[in-house]
Design a protein around this motif. Structure first.
Motif, PDB file in Angstrom:
ATOM      1  N   PRO A   8       0.815  -1.223   0.000  1.00  0.00           N
ATOM      2  CA  PRO A   8       0.000   0.000   0.000  1.00  0.00           C
ATOM      3  C   PRO A   8       0.850   1.275   0.000  1.00  0.00           C
ATOM      4  N   GLY A   9       1.987   1.250   0.699  1.00  0.00           N
ATOM      5  CA  GLY A   9       2.887   2.405   0.682  1.00  0.00           C
ATOM      6  C   GLY A   9       3.412   2.681  -0.709  1.00  0.00           C
ATOM      7  N   GLU A  10       3.803   1.628  -1.411  1.00  0.00           N
ATOM      8  CA  GLU A  10       4.280   1.790  -2.787  1.00  0.00           C
ATOM      9  C   GLU A  10       3.164   2.301  -3.685  1.00  0.00           C
ATOM     10  N   ARG A  11       1.943   1.837  -3.442  1.00  0.00           N
ATOM     11  CA  ARG A  11       0.798   2.294  -4.242  1.00  0.00           C
ATOM     12  C   ARG A  11       0.579   3.800  -4.034  1.00  0.00           C
ATOM     13  N   LEU A  12       0.666   4.253  -2.782  1.00  0.00           N
ATOM     14  CA  LEU A  12       0.511   5.687  -2.505  1.00  0.00           C
ATOM     15  C   LEU A  12       1.623   6.498  -3.163  1.00  0.00           C
ATOM     16  N   LEU A  13       2.857   6.013  -3.063  1.00  0.00           N
ATOM     17  CA  LEU A  13       3.983   6.721  -3.680  1.00  0.00           C
ATOM     18  C   LEU A  13       3.804   6.810  -5.187  1.00  0.00           C
ATOM     19  N   ALA A  14       3.355   5.732  -5.804  1.00  0.00           N
ATOM     20  CA  ALA A  14       3.160   5.725  -7.252  1.00  0.00           C
ATOM     21  C   ALA A  14       2.083   6.730  -7.666  1.00  0.00           C
ATOM     22  N   ALA A  15       1.119   6.979  -6.761  1.00  0.00           N
ATOM     23  CA  ALA A  15       0.058   7.941  -7.051  1.00  0.00           C
ATOM     24  C   ALA A  15       0.485   9.371  -6.728  1.00  0.00           C
ATOM     25  N   GLY A  16       1.715   9.529  -6.232  1.00  0.00           N
ATOM     26  CA  GLY A  16       2.219  10.865  -5.932  1.00  0.00           C
ATOM     27  C   GLY A  16       2.031  11.295  -4.490  1.00  0.00           C
ATOM     28  N   ASP A  17       1.572  10.394  -3.634  1.00  0.00           N
ATOM     29  CA  ASP A  17       1.348  10.718  -2.222  1.00  0.00           C
ATOM     30  C   ASP A  17       2.590  10.344  -1.410  1.00  0.00           C
ATOM     31  N   PRO A  18       3.358  11.325  -0.929  1.00  0.00           N
ATOM     32  CA  PRO A  18       4.596  11.029  -0.200  1.00  0.00           C
ATOM     33  C   PRO A  18       4.380  10.330   1.139  1.00  0.00           C
ATOM     34  N   SER A  19       3.144  10.292   1.640  1.00  0.00           N
ATOM     35  CA  SER A  19       2.891   9.622   2.920  1.00  0.00           C
ATOM     36  C   SER A  19       3.127   8.111   2.816  1.00  0.00           C
ATOM     37  N   GLY A  20       3.162   7.589   1.607  1.00  0.00           N
ATOM     38  CA  GLY A  20       3.412   6.162   1.411  1.00  0.00           C
ATOM     39  C   GLY A  20       4.825   5.744   1.749  1.00  0.00           C
ATOM     40  N   GLU A  21       5.742   6.710   1.764  1.00  0.00           N
ATOM     41  CA  GLU A  21       7.145   6.388   2.053  1.00  0.00           C
ATOM     42  C   GLU A  21       7.298   5.772   3.440  1.00  0.00           C
ATOM     43  N   ALA A  22       6.505   6.235   4.400  1.00  0.00           N
ATOM     44  CA  ALA A  22       6.590   5.697   5.761  1.00  0.00           C
ATOM     45  C   ALA A  22       6.217   4.218   5.782  1.00  0.00           C
ATOM     46  N   GLY A  23       5.192   3.837   5.037  1.00  0.00           N
ATOM     47  CA  GLY A  23       4.785   2.435   4.983  1.00  0.00           C
ATOM     48  C   GLY A  23       5.833   1.557   4.334  1.00  0.00           C
ATOM     49  N   VAL A  24       6.466   2.063   3.283  1.00  0.00           N
ATOM     50  CA  VAL A  24       7.522   1.307   2.605  1.00  0.00           C
ATOM     51  C   VAL A  24       8.708   1.120   3.552  1.00  0.00           C
TER      52      VAL A  24
END
Length: 151
Positions: free
Chosen positions: A111-127
């Motif tokens: 899910p973190g990678e999915r957020l990052l791919a959509a341009g949402d930097p909050s996904g970096e924490a999950g990754v």
């Protein structure tokens, strides 16, 4: 009908595939968090593109490889002809850790990678969090597989 035993060719082939699938499953644990930070220099579009490919590979390659790794572990137990039993602590613990690994991968990392791919930097924490937890779980799993505590 005996399909194989510990040390026989069928067992060794499945063991080879088990180890190979684990290598495929865990390669991104060590590379993706670093790549996420390195690709920021590519600009927003380049960064999003690379992370999109990482996410796609996680869903199509790494996630399924983790599942296959566990399933091949079950096959190894069957082929062991009773040498490894689900009553042994190390094997029950290994199954538990494998389930936890799948949980972390599918609730944190992907899910973190999915957020990052959509341009949402909050996904970096999950990754990052998922990578750290998966690294720790991998060490626990290696300990269980090598030392077989409770055997």
């Amino acid at each position: 009908m005996v399909l194989g035993a510990v040390g026989d060719t069928p067992y060794r082939i499945v063991l080879l595939l088990h180890i190979l699938s684990a290598l495929i499953a865990f390669a991104p644990v060590f590379t993706h968090p670093r790549l996420v930070s390195q690709t920021k220099t590519l600009g927003e579009d380049g960064h999003r593109s690379v992370v999109g490919h990482m996410m796609s590979n996680g869903r199509r390659i790494h996630g399924p490889a983790l599942i296959v790794t566990g399933l091949l572990g079950f096959i190894l137990q069957i082929l062991s002809q009773g040498a490894w039993s689900f009553r042994q602590f190390w094997l029950v613990a290994a199954v538990t850790v494998w389930v936890a690994m799948n949980g972390v991968l599918h609730t944190q990392t992907l899910p973190g990678e999915r957020l990052l791919a959509a341009g949402d930097p909050s996904g970096e924490a999950g990754v990052e969090r998922g990578g750290k937890i998966l690294s720790l779980l991998l060490l626990v799993m290696l300990f269980l597989m090598i030392f077989k505590p409770g055997l």
